[in-house]
Design an enzyme around this catalytic site. Structure first.
Site, PDB file in Angstrom:
ATOM      1  N   GLY A  14       5.047  -8.217   6.134  1.00 51.15           N
ATOM      2  CA  GLY A  14       5.074  -7.034   6.983  1.00 51.15           C
ATOM      3  C   GLY A  14       4.698  -7.333   8.415  1.00 51.15           C
ATOM      4  O   GLY A  14       3.906  -6.613   9.028  1.00 51.15           O
ATOM      5  N   SER A  16       6.696  -7.503  11.171  1.00 55.19           N
ATOM      6  CA  SER A  16       7.681  -7.157  12.194  1.00 55.19           C
ATOM      7  C   SER A  16       7.057  -6.449  13.386  1.00 55.19           C
ATOM      8  O   SER A  16       7.572  -6.534  14.508  1.00 55.19           O
ATOM      9  CB  SER A  16       8.801  -6.298  11.599  1.00 55.19           C
ATOM     10  OG  SER A  16       8.290  -5.105  11.053  1.00 55.19           O
ATOM     11  N   THR A  40      12.973  -4.462   6.428  1.00 52.96           N
ATOM     12  CA  THR A  40      14.191  -3.877   6.994  1.00 52.96           C
ATOM     13  C   THR A  40      14.256  -3.970   8.514  1.00 52.96           C
ATOM     14  O   THR A  40      15.330  -3.801   9.080  1.00 52.96           O
ATOM     15  CB  THR A  40      14.302  -2.390   6.591  1.00 52.96           C
ATOM     16  OG1 THR A  40      13.156  -1.682   7.068  1.00 52.96           O
ATOM     17  CG2 THR A  40      14.392  -2.243   5.073  1.00 52.96           C
ATOM     18  N   ASN A  90      -0.197  -8.307   4.132  1.00 53.41           N
ATOM     19  CA  ASN A  90      -0.305  -7.193   5.064  1.00 53.41           C
ATOM     20  C   ASN A  90       0.675  -6.064   4.772  1.00 53.41           C
ATOM     21  O   ASN A  90       0.384  -4.907   5.059  1.00 53.41           O
ATOM     22  CB  ASN A  90      -0.077  -7.699   6.499  1.00 53.41           C
ATOM     23  CG  ASN A  90       0.012  -6.572   7.503  1.00 53.41           C
ATOM     24  OD1 ASN A  90      -0.958  -5.878   7.759  1.00 53.41           O
ATOM     25  ND2 ASN A  90       1.202  -6.368   8.056  1.00 53.41           N
ATOM     26  N   SER A 147      -8.378  -1.294   3.124  1.00 52.60           N
ATOM     27  CA  SER A 147      -8.532  -0.097   3.935  1.00 52.60           C
ATOM     28  C   SER A 147      -9.890   0.551   3.702  1.00 52.60           C
ATOM     29  O   SER A 147     -10.420   0.531   2.584  1.00 52.60           O
ATOM     30  CB  SER A 147      -7.442   0.919   3.593  1.00 52.60           C
ATOM     31  OG  SER A 147      -7.654   2.147   4.262  1.00 52.60           O
ATOM     32  N   TYR A 160      -2.237   5.571  -1.592  1.00 50.71           N
ATOM     33  CA  TYR A 160      -2.622   4.520  -0.645  1.00 50.71           C
ATOM     34  C   TYR A 160      -4.082   4.139  -0.866  1.00 50.71           C
ATOM     35  O   TYR A 160      -4.416   2.950  -1.005  1.00 50.71           O
ATOM     36  CB  TYR A 160      -2.410   5.002   0.786  1.00 50.71           C
ATOM     37  CG  TYR A 160      -2.778   3.986   1.842  1.00 50.71           C
ATOM     38  CD1 TYR A 160      -1.922   2.933   2.141  1.00 50.71           C
ATOM     39  CD2 TYR A 160      -3.988   4.066   2.533  1.00 50.71           C
ATOM     40  CE1 TYR A 160      -2.264   1.991   3.105  1.00 50.71           C
ATOM     41  CE2 TYR A 160      -4.335   3.136   3.498  1.00 50.71           C
ATOM     42  CZ  TYR A 160      -3.460   2.096   3.777  1.00 50.71           C
ATOM     43  OH  TYR A 160      -3.798   1.166   4.725  1.00 50.71           O
ATOM     44  N   ALA A 162      -5.953   4.565  -3.494  1.00 50.18           N
ATOM     45  CA  ALA A 162      -6.154   3.959  -4.817  1.00 50.18           C
ATOM     46  C   ALA A 162      -5.639   2.529  -4.864  1.00 50.18           C
ATOM     47  O   ALA A 162      -6.289   1.638  -5.433  1.00 50.18           O
ATOM     48  CB  ALA A 162      -5.460   4.805  -5.883  1.00 50.18           C
TER      49      ALA A 162
END
Length: 255
Positions: A14, A16, A40, A90, A147, A160, A162
């Site tokens: 992740g 980008s 993507t 990430n 987080s 998110y 959990a």
């Protein structure tokens, strides 16, 4: 903080934009070679790659929502870098789905997507990276992006919160099992930090309320989180394996 150049091979999922981009730059500026993964956002990922200092960086595409996709990402990264020394998990999904407002079918789909990317992809890539390190006889590091929400709750984003709690638990389990091979595993638990994805939330009254969560009266920068990730992946941080490092400006204090 400038750490000595290690010249190690780093896969960042992740990467980008946002935190992933900041983490990629933090490693590259110290002489490490980075595999910039994207799902993507190819144009954004290429901008990340082109802005990295140094040479030998590679672009890696791939869908992390299932096990074969994760394996493909790992294979392409290992081939491009010639192996792996550091994995930074990430990539994540974080979509709003408060229970009282979310129809059941949408709720189930949200949970499936969060579990697939946030937890299972982290588990699968950790397995693949650690097994490659072990086979190559190399010590290494795995750093997971968790987080603050894993501890204080995420009422509008329960899947998110959990899955990030599960990521923290996974990291601690792997820290114990992989230490005999010289592989350290740690996690960071950021609070709110500024990226282009959340820029609109930091304007107006909502932004004031978010900044007021911390007694510093601000949110973190992505670079601050990236610096902590880089340190946890450094040789100096081996004794921090198993830790979950809070990075929230005293906005949430665990006991």
């Amino acid at each position: 903080m400038n750490l000595p150049s290690t010249g190690r091979r780093v896969l960042i999922t992740g990467a980008s934009r946002g935190l992933g981009r900041a983490v990629a730059h933090a490693f590259a500026v110290n002489g490490d070679r980075v595999a910039v993964h994207y799902g993507t956002r190819e144009d954004d990922a290429r901008r990340t790659l082109d802005a990295l200092p140094g040479t030998g960086h590679v672009l890696v595409s791939g869908d992390l929502t299932d096990a074969p996709g994760a394996a493909g990402v790992a294979d392409r990264a290992f081939a491009g870098l010639g192996g792996i020394d550091i994995l930074v998990n990430n990539a994540a999904v974080n979509e709003r789905h408060p229970l009282a407002e979310t129809p059941y079918d949408e709720w189930a789909e949200m949970w499936q997507r969060h579990v697939s990317v946030n937890l299972l992809a982290t588990a699968h890539l950790s397995h693949l990276a650690a097994r490659r390190m072990i086979a190559d006889g190399k010590s290494g590091r795995i750093v997971n992006i968790g987080s603050r929400g894993a501890f204080r709750g995420e009422p509008d984003h329960p899947a998110y919160g959990a899955t990030k709690a599960a990521v923290h638990a996974l990291g601690q389990s792997l820290a114990v099992s992989l230490a005999p091979y010289g592989i350290g595993v740690a996690s960071v638990a950021p609070g709110f930090f500024d990226t282009e994805r959340v820029a609109d939330r930091l304007t107006g009254p909502e932004g004031d309320a978010i900044r007021a969560q911390s007694p510093f009266g601000r949110v973190a920068s992505a670079d601050e989180i990236a610096s902590a990730v880089r340190w946890l992946a450094s040789p100096e941080a081996e004794w921090s394996s198993g830790t979950i490092l809070d990075l929230n400006g005293a906005s949430h204090l665990r006991t």
